[in-house]
Write an enzyme that holds these catalytic residues in place. Structure first.
Site, short mmCIF file in Angstrom:
data_model
loop_
_atom_site.label_atom_id
_atom_site.label_comp_id
_atom_site.label_asym_id
_atom_site.label_seq_id
_atom_site.Cartn_x
_atom_site.Cartn_y
_atom_site.Cartn_z
N TYR A 43 0.91 -1.55 0.08
CA TYR A 43 0.18 0.04 0.08
C TYR A 43 0.69 1.34 -0.11
O TYR A 43 -0.03 2.55 -0.08
CB TYR A 43 -1.07 0.36 1.00
CG TYR A 43 -1.73 -1.12 1.51
CD1 TYR A 43 -3.07 -0.91 0.29
CD2 TYR A 43 -2.32 -1.98 1.98
CE1 TYR A 43 -3.38 -2.20 -0.03
CE2 TYR A 43 -2.65 -3.09 2.17
CZ TYR A 43 -3.99 -3.37 1.25
OH TYR A 43 -5.21 -4.03 0.96
N ASN A 96 -12.61 4.79 -1.24
CA ASN A 96 -12.24 3.76 -0.93
C ASN A 96 -12.82 2.24 -0.35
O ASN A 96 -12.35 2.90 0.82
CB ASN A 96 -10.34 3.90 -0.74
CG ASN A 96 -9.73 2.38 -1.15
OD1 ASN A 96 -10.48 1.34 -1.25
ND2 ASN A 96 -8.44 2.31 -0.88
N HIS A 149 -15.85 -5.11 -1.60
CA HIS A 149 -15.64 -7.02 -1.61
C HIS A 149 -16.69 -8.15 -1.38
O HIS A 149 -17.14 -8.59 -1.02
CB HIS A 149 -14.69 -7.76 -1.48
CG HIS A 149 -13.43 -7.20 -1.96
ND1 HIS A 149 -12.97 -6.27 -3.27
CD2 HIS A 149 -12.27 -6.44 -1.18
CE1 HIS A 149 -12.42 -6.32 -3.68
NE2 HIS A 149 -11.31 -6.00 -2.10
N ASP A 178 -25.90 -0.20 -1.61
CA ASP A 178 -27.37 0.26 -1.93
C ASP A 178 -27.13 1.96 -1.77
O ASP A 178 -27.94 2.57 -2.29
CB ASP A 178 -28.17 0.01 -0.62
CG ASP A 178 -28.18 -1.58 -1.43
OD1 ASP A 178 -28.34 -2.12 -2.92
OD2 ASP A 178 -29.60 -2.51 0.07
N HIS A 203 -8.65 2.75 -5.26
CA HIS A 203 -7.90 1.41 -4.57
C HIS A 203 -6.77 1.98 -5.23
O HIS A 203 -6.60 2.52 -5.47
CB HIS A 203 -7.80 0.31 -5.05
CG HIS A 203 -9.66 0.11 -5.18
ND1 HIS A 203 -10.09 -0.85 -3.55
CD2 HIS A 203 -10.59 -0.11 -5.98
CE1 HIS A 203 -11.41 -0.80 -3.77
NE2 HIS A 203 -11.70 -0.97 -5.23
N LEU A 204 -5.57 1.71 -3.54
CA LEU A 204 -4.51 2.06 -3.96
C LEU A 204 -3.50 0.91 -4.96
O LEU A 204 -2.40 1.36 -5.56
CB LEU A 204 -3.75 1.61 -2.64
CG LEU A 204 -4.45 2.65 -1.62
CD1 LEU A 204 -4.16 2.37 -0.07
CD2 LEU A 204 -3.69 4.23 -1.60
N SER A 205 -4.12 -0.34 -4.02
CA SER A 205 -3.69 -1.13 -4.79
C SER A 205 -4.22 -1.39 -6.05
O SER A 205 -5.68 -0.77 -6.16
CB SER A 205 -3.10 -2.43 -4.13
OG SER A 205 -4.81 -3.19 -4.08
N ARG A 239 -10.76 -10.51 -4.38
CA ARG A 239 -10.35 -8.70 -4.27
C ARG A 239 -11.22 -8.92 -6.01
O ARG A 239 -11.12 -7.73 -6.17
CB ARG A 239 -9.33 -8.45 -3.80
CG ARG A 239 -8.53 -8.80 -2.36
CD ARG A 239 -7.08 -7.99 -1.94
NE ARG A 239 -6.57 -8.94 -2.04
CZ ARG A 239 -6.83 -8.17 0.03
NH1 ARG A 239 -7.68 -7.70 0.48
NH2 ARG A 239 -6.31 -8.97 1.00
O1 CA2 Z 1 -5.74 -1.36 -2.69
C1 CA2 Z 1 -6.28 -0.67 -1.77
O2 CA2 Z 1 -6.72 0.01 -1.75
C2 CA2 Z 1 -7.61 -1.79 -0.56
O3 CA2 Z 1 -9.05 -1.01 -1.20
C3 CA2 Z 1 -7.50 -2.04 0.24
C4 CA2 Z 1 -8.12 -2.69 0.82
C5 CA2 Z 1 -8.26 -3.83 0.26
O4 CA2 Z 1 -8.82 -4.92 1.19
C6 CA2 Z 1 -9.12 -3.29 -0.95
O5 CA2 Z 1 -8.87 -5.04 -1.64
C7 CA2 Z 1 -8.35 -2.44 -1.76
C8 CA2 Z 1 -7.44 -2.90 3.03
C9 CA2 Z 1 -7.19 -1.78 2.84
C10 CA2 Z 1 -6.19 -2.03 4.11
O6 CA2 Z 1 -5.32 -0.93 4.41
C11 CA2 Z 1 -3.96 -1.34 5.28
C12 CA2 Z 1 -3.42 -0.25 4.73
C13 CA2 Z 1 -1.89 -0.72 5.86
C14 CA2 Z 1 -1.84 -1.96 6.70
C15 CA2 Z 1 -3.04 -2.67 6.59
C16 CA2 Z 1 -3.92 -2.68 5.78
#
Ligand code: CA2
Length: 145
Positions: A24, A75, A81, A88, A101-103, A112
């Site tokens: 991230y 986000n 998911h 809604d 999304h960051l990733s 995902r």
């Molecule tokens: O890529 C993204 O922005 C996500 O929305 C991030 C979610 C993940 O469940 C999605 O599939 C993709 C997870 C966010 C968790 O963020 C963290 C940040 C730092 C350390 C641990 C978790």
């Protein structure tokens, strides 16, 4: 004066920069906020930037956005998911919605690959780290007055 763009972040994103930097990035959520504010200001727009670990709180903010915002960047993190309730609420908002999304979830585990939020989103920005948020704010600004 345009209404603000609501920039909403879901569960665990408060841990940004603290855990899992290889996925991230090393920037914190405060860094993301600052980058969004700068991009919005350059576009002559304002943002309301919020994060919650609670599904109902995110839904309350989406409902608030319906009357108070010009567009939503979201986000949804893990709730994207899982949450039909968030879907809604987003559909009911009747606003431009940019999923962010960051990733790149499509390049990660199968769990995902589907997000309910995409069913309500005007478009999606993913995979660019902090820049995903900046690009999403720009897209939201273009989609709204
Ligand atoms: O890529 C993204 O922005 C996500 O929305 C991030 C979610 C993940 O469940 C999605 O599939 C993709 C997870 C966010 C968790 O963020 C963290 C940040 C730092 C350390 C641990 C978790």
């Amino acid at each position: 004066m345009s209404k603000p763009i609501y920039v909403l972040s879901g569960p665990n994103l408060n841990l940004l920069g603290v855990r899992e930097p290889q996925i991230y990035g090393k920037e914190t959520l405060d860094d993301v906020r600052a980058a969004c504010e700068r991009r919005a200001e350059a576009l002559g727009r304002t943002i309301v930037f919020r994060q919650s670990n609670h599904e109902g709180v995110l839904i309350d903010w989406v409902q608030e956005a319906r009357t108070e915002a010009s567009a939503i960047v979201i986000n949804p993190a893990g709730y994207g998911h899982t949450s039909i309730a968030l879907l809604d609420a987003l559909k009911a908002a009747e606003l431009p919605i940019v999923e962010c999304h960051l990733s790149n979830p499509a390049a990660r585990e199968a769990v995902r690959h589907h997000t309910y939020v995409s069913l309500a989103a005007t478009g999606l920005v993913s995979g660019f780290g902090l820049a995903s948020y900046e690009l999403a704010v720009e897209a939201a600004a273009r989609l709204s007055a």
